[in-house]
Design a protein around this motif. Structure first.
Motif, PDB file in Angstrom:
ATOM      1  N   GLY A 138      40.504  19.034  33.528  1.00  0.00           N
ATOM      2  CA  GLY A 138      39.097  18.819  33.842  1.00  0.00           C
ATOM      3  C   GLY A 138      38.282  20.092  33.958  1.00  0.00           C
ATOM      4  N   LEU A 139      38.794  21.058  34.713  1.00  0.00           N
ATOM      5  CA  LEU A 139      38.049  22.291  34.982  1.00  0.00           C
ATOM      6  C   LEU A 139      38.188  23.326  33.888  1.00  0.00           C
ATOM      7  N   GLY A 140      39.252  23.256  33.114  1.00  0.00           N
ATOM      8  CA  GLY A 140      39.484  24.251  32.080  1.00  0.00           C
ATOM      9  C   GLY A 140      40.225  25.457  32.629  1.00  0.00           C
ATOM     10  N   ALA A 141      40.119  26.584  31.943  1.00  0.00           N
ATOM     11  CA  ALA A 141      40.835  27.807  32.317  1.00  0.00           C
ATOM     12  C   ALA A 141      40.364  28.299  33.679  1.00  0.00           C
ATOM     13  N   LEU A 142      41.299  28.546  34.580  1.00  0.00           N
ATOM     14  CA  LEU A 142      40.915  28.923  35.935  1.00  0.00           C
ATOM     15  C   LEU A 142      40.266  30.297  36.002  1.00  0.00           C
ATOM     16  N   GLY A 143      40.679  31.216  35.136  1.00  0.00           N
ATOM     17  CA  GLY A 143      40.029  32.522  35.121  1.00  0.00           C
ATOM     18  C   GLY A 143      38.533  32.385  34.900  1.00  0.00           C
ATOM     19  N   ALA A 144      38.151  31.516  33.974  1.00  0.00           N
ATOM     20  CA  ALA A 144      36.733  31.277  33.689  1.00  0.00           C
ATOM     21  C   ALA A 144      36.072  30.499  34.828  1.00  0.00           C
ATOM     22  N   HIS A 145      36.794  29.563  35.419  1.00  0.00           N
ATOM     23  CA  HIS A 145      36.254  28.760  36.520  1.00  0.00           C
ATOM     24  C   HIS A 145      35.810  29.635  37.683  1.00  0.00           C
ATOM     25  N   TRP A 146      36.574  30.697  37.945  1.00  0.00           N
ATOM     26  CA  TRP A 146      36.294  31.523  39.111  1.00  0.00           C
ATOM     27  C   TRP A 146      35.238  32.601  38.868  1.00  0.00           C
ATOM     28  N   ARG A 147      34.866  32.872  37.630  1.00  0.00           N
ATOM     29  CA  ARG A 147      34.006  34.039  37.365  1.00  0.00           C
ATOM     30  C   ARG A 147      32.653  33.970  38.053  1.00  0.00           C
ATOM     31  N   GLU A 148      31.983  32.831  37.949  1.00  0.00           N
ATOM     32  CA  GLU A 148      30.647  32.749  38.550  1.00  0.00           C
ATOM     33  C   GLU A 148      30.684  32.823  40.072  1.00  0.00           C
ATOM     34  N   PRO A 149      31.524  32.012  40.747  1.00  0.00           N
ATOM     35  CA  PRO A 149      31.552  32.138  42.213  1.00  0.00           C
ATOM     36  C   PRO A 149      32.029  33.511  42.677  1.00  0.00           C
ATOM     37  N   MET A 150      32.974  34.110  41.964  1.00  0.00           N
ATOM     38  CA  MET A 150      33.421  35.449  42.331  1.00  0.00           C
ATOM     39  C   MET A 150      32.294  36.472  42.168  1.00  0.00           C
ATOM     40  N   ALA A 151      31.527  36.332  41.106  1.00  0.00           N
ATOM     41  CA  ALA A 151      30.412  37.252  40.881  1.00  0.00           C
ATOM     42  C   ALA A 151      29.397  37.175  42.014  1.00  0.00           C
ATOM     43  N   GLN A 152      29.312  36.016  42.659  1.00  0.00           N
ATOM     44  CA  GLN A 152      28.378  35.834  43.762  1.00  0.00           C
ATOM     45  C   GLN A 152      28.884  36.479  45.053  1.00  0.00           C
ATOM     46  N   VAL A 153      30.184  36.365  45.334  1.00  0.00           N
ATOM     47  CA  VAL A 153      30.681  36.802  46.641  1.00  0.00           C
ATOM     48  C   VAL A 153      31.283  38.205  46.654  1.00  0.00           C
ATOM     49  N   MET A 154      31.826  38.655  45.533  1.00  0.00           N
ATOM     50  CA  MET A 154      32.583  39.899  45.558  1.00  0.00           C
ATOM     51  C   MET A 154      31.758  41.168  45.787  1.00  0.00           C
ATOM     52  N   PRO A 155      30.537  41.269  45.319  1.00  0.00           N
ATOM     53  CA  PRO A 155      29.786  42.498  45.628  1.00  0.00           C
ATOM     54  C   PRO A 155      29.675  42.769  47.122  1.00  0.00           C
ATOM     55  N   GLU A 156      29.442  41.724  47.917  1.00  0.00           N
ATOM     56  CA  GLU A 156      29.369  41.913  49.365  1.00  0.00           C
ATOM     57  C   GLU A 156      30.730  42.272  49.935  1.00  0.00           C
ATOM     58  N   VAL A 157      31.786  41.631  49.421  1.00  0.00           N
ATOM     59  CA  VAL A 157      33.137  41.914  49.913  1.00  0.00           C
ATOM     60  C   VAL A 157      33.529  43.356  49.581  1.00  0.00           C
ATOM     61  N   ALA A 158      33.164  43.819  48.399  1.00  0.00           N
ATOM     62  CA  ALA A 158      33.518  45.172  47.966  1.00  0.00           C
ATOM     63  C   ALA A 158      32.773  46.239  48.758  1.00  0.00           C
ATOM     64  N   GLY A 159      31.593  45.896  49.267  1.00  0.00           N
ATOM     65  CA  GLY A 159      30.833  46.864  50.047  1.00  0.00           C
ATOM     66  C   GLY A 159      30.465  48.090  49.229  1.00  0.00           C
ATOM     67  N   ASP A 160      30.477  49.239  49.886  1.00  0.00           N
ATOM     68  CA  ASP A 160      30.090  50.471  49.191  1.00  0.00           C
ATOM     69  C   ASP A 160      31.222  51.490  49.144  1.00  0.00           C
ATOM     70  N   GLY A 161      32.459  51.007  49.343  1.00  0.00           N
ATOM     71  CA  GLY A 161      33.592  51.916  49.352  1.00  0.00           C
ATOM     72  C   GLY A 161      34.490  51.775  48.134  1.00  0.00           C
ATOM     73  N   LEU A 162      35.664  52.374  48.232  1.00  0.00           N
ATOM     74  CA  LEU A 162      36.656  52.349  47.160  1.00  0.00           C
ATOM     75  C   LEU A 162      37.204  50.943  46.946  1.00  0.00           C
ATOM     76  N   VAL A 163      37.385  50.575  45.678  1.00  0.00           N
ATOM     77  CA  VAL A 163      38.092  49.347  45.315  1.00  0.00           C
ATOM     78  C   VAL A 163      39.351  49.758  44.552  1.00  0.00           C
ATOM     79  N   LEU A 164      40.503  49.480  45.127  1.00  0.00           N
ATOM     80  CA  LEU A 164      41.783  49.777  44.476  1.00  0.00           C
ATOM     81  C   LEU A 164      42.285  48.481  43.853  1.00  0.00           C
ATOM     82  N   ASP A 165      42.244  48.420  42.538  1.00  0.00           N
ATOM     83  CA  ASP A 165      42.534  47.177  41.815  1.00  0.00           C
ATOM     84  C   ASP A 165      43.953  47.202  41.266  1.00  0.00           C
ATOM     85  N   LEU A 166      44.833  46.418  41.890  1.00  0.00           N
ATOM     86  CA  LEU A 166      46.236  46.360  41.487  1.00  0.00           C
ATOM     87  C   LEU A 166      46.588  45.012  40.860  1.00  0.00           C
TER      88      LEU A 166
END
Length: 260
Positions: A138-166
């Motif tokens: 029904g929802l399709g590929a989950l990577g695509a499903h999460w992109r829009e909501p993640m784009a909304q919340v992650m800038p605030e979560v990331a703040g203004d510091g380092l992001v270490l992406d593992l």
């Protein structure tokens, strides 16, 4: 510092305590997207075990994982830091950290998930099976499903510091740091120094040790340059590739002689 981690495929058993309370999870802006995945996953696994196993990419030997998914709303929940197991989390070994390092872990670590989007280590979740590479009917590929909501919340979560992406590639597909956040983001590869090849098991274990070292040291690098300095002070051999264009992340190679 914000550290983005992949989950583990294997997970500890759900607890015997209170079941999932979706409203209690961190990043409440993901609530609607979480509910959509949870609803379809439970329905799929309850309706047709064979189809669910095919969709989830599970072998015959993992048939029990489908049954586990049917009980996601009623199974006991445990902190995500206890649910996620596997090579990276064994090396990180959250349970054995001293109290100050545990507090830093609670603030800094964020685990990406095909089912939950992303959770903090203290978020109480049941054991589940649903990778980011899954494509639900029904929802399709989950990577695509999460992109829009993640784009909304992650800038605030990331703040203004380092992001270490593992994160691994599948989980990185759900959110890509952009603009100023990208310039404060560092991705890491772990290479076997003599061969300069990535070895999956070794790569995960070393990333777990890197995160543990940073948490134990109390180091608080504010940007990729300070991260490199901190890792070298912790006796890691690090090679750096600065971004050649704005809006791109820094690339770090950590070289290790022994594969274990």
């Amino acid at each position: 510092m914000l550290v983005l981690l992949p989950p583990s495929e294997g997970k500890a058993a759900s607890g015997r305590g209170a079941p999932l309370k979706p409203e209690s999870l961190s990043l409440p802006g993901l609530a609607e997207a979480r509910a959509a995945v949870l609803d379809e996953l439970v329905e799929l696994c309850a309706a047709d075990e064979d189809k669910a196993r095919e969709v989830l990419g599970l072998s015959e030997g993992l048939r029990g994982e489908v049954a586990k998914n049917t009980e996601l709303r009623t199974a006991g929940a445990r902190p995500a830091g206890e649910i996620y197991t596997g090579v990276l989390y064994d090396a990180l070994d959250l349970a054995s950290l001293e109290a100050p390092a545990k507090k830093r872990a609670a603030r800094a670590l964020l685990v990406f998930s095909g089912l939950w989007g992303a959770v903090r280590m203290s978020d109480r979740i049941p054991s589940y099976r649903c990778s980011m590479g899954v494509k639900l009917p029904g929802l399709g590929a989950l990577g695509a499903h999460w992109r829009e909501p993640m784009a909304q919340v992650m800038p605030e979560v990331a703040g203004d510091g380092l992001v270490l992406d593992l994160r691994s590639a599948a989980y990185a597909s759900a959110w890509k740091p952009k603009g100023g956040i990208a310039g404060r983001t560092a991705t890491v590869r772990v290479l076997h120094a003599p061969t300069r090849k990535v070895v999956s098991h070794f790569n995960k274990a070393t990333k777990g040790r890197i995160v543990r070292s940073l948490l134990e040291s109390g180091s608080a690098p504010a940007n990729p340059v300070e991260l490199v300095e901190a890792l070298r002070e912790l006796h890691y051999v690090v090679e750096v590739e600065a971004p050649t264009k704005a809006g791109r992340a820094w690339s770090l190679d950590v070289l290790v002689d022994e594969v274990h």
